[in-house]
Scaffold this active site. Structure first.
Site, PDB file in Angstrom:
ATOM      1  N   ASN A 110      52.122  23.554  48.082  1.00 31.47           N
ATOM      2  CA  ASN A 110      51.154  23.346  47.002  1.00 31.47           C
ATOM      3  C   ASN A 110      51.602  24.085  45.748  1.00 31.47           C
ATOM      4  O   ASN A 110      51.909  25.265  45.795  1.00 31.47           O
ATOM      5  CB  ASN A 110      49.772  23.869  47.416  1.00 31.47           C
ATOM      6  CG  ASN A 110      49.184  23.064  48.546  1.00 31.47           C
ATOM      7  OD1 ASN A 110      49.279  21.856  48.547  1.00 31.47           O
ATOM      8  ND2 ASN A 110      48.572  23.730  49.496  1.00 31.47           N
ATOM      9  N   ASP A 111      51.627  23.380  44.643  1.00 28.91           N
ATOM     10  CA  ASP A 111      51.956  24.000  43.362  1.00 28.91           C
ATOM     11  C   ASP A 111      50.937  23.488  42.354  1.00 28.91           C
ATOM     12  O   ASP A 111      50.919  22.315  42.019  1.00 28.91           O
ATOM     13  CB  ASP A 111      53.377  23.637  42.938  1.00 28.91           C
ATOM     14  CG  ASP A 111      53.802  24.329  41.654  1.00 28.91           C
ATOM     15  OD1 ASP A 111      52.930  24.868  40.937  1.00 28.91           O
ATOM     16  OD2 ASP A 111      55.002  24.316  41.364  1.00 28.91           O
ATOM     17  N   PHE A 112      50.079  24.389  41.893  1.00 29.22           N
ATOM     18  CA  PHE A 112      49.035  24.010  40.952  1.00 29.22           C
ATOM     19  C   PHE A 112      49.433  24.349  39.513  1.00 29.22           C
ATOM     20  O   PHE A 112      48.594  24.557  38.661  1.00 29.22           O
ATOM     21  CB  PHE A 112      47.724  24.705  41.330  1.00 29.22           C
ATOM     22  CG  PHE A 112      47.231  24.325  42.692  1.00 29.22           C
ATOM     23  CD1 PHE A 112      46.614  23.105  42.905  1.00 29.22           C
ATOM     24  CD2 PHE A 112      47.407  25.181  43.778  1.00 29.22           C
ATOM     25  CE1 PHE A 112      46.168  22.743  44.162  1.00 29.22           C
ATOM     26  CE2 PHE A 112      46.958  24.828  45.034  1.00 29.22           C
ATOM     27  CZ  PHE A 112      46.340  23.598  45.231  1.00 29.22           C
TER      28      PHE A 112
END
Length: 100
Positions: A39-41
């Site tokens: 996950n990369d926000f």
């Protein structure tokens, strides 16, 4: 059942895995299928991950695929302070879980 429902507002009782199984239980959860490190926000890849507060109790172990993938694992282990102190004092255990 009607008596239990009628008495609940005076003495509410909420389900707890800890109450069900006792105080000397280890429970694992999660799945390597959850790509938690992928996950990369917008801030970059996570350095570490943790479960929410609702999933924490003495003896809970959450297993994630490690940040390196390829079969690595990251563990979130919830222990009462006394149990953690005993593990930290155990040289054989610390040798097994500590990287050089």
């Amino acid at each position: 059942m009607r008596d239990a429902l009628a008495s609940w507002p005076r003495q509410p009782d909420f389900f707890s895995v800890v109450n069900l199984l006792g105080g000397t239980t280890i429970i694992t959860g999660s799945s390597p299928r959850f790509d938690v490190f992928g996950n990369d926000f917008g801030w970059g890849r996570p350095v570490t991950v943790r479960s929410g507060g609702a999933n924490k109790f003495d003896g809970k172990v959450t297993v994630y695929e490690g940040p390196g993938g390829a079969g690595s694992m990251s563990l979130e282990v919830c222990l009462v302070p006394a149990a953690l102190a005993k593990l930290l004092a155990d040289d054989e255990f610390m040798d097994a879980v500590t990287t050089p």
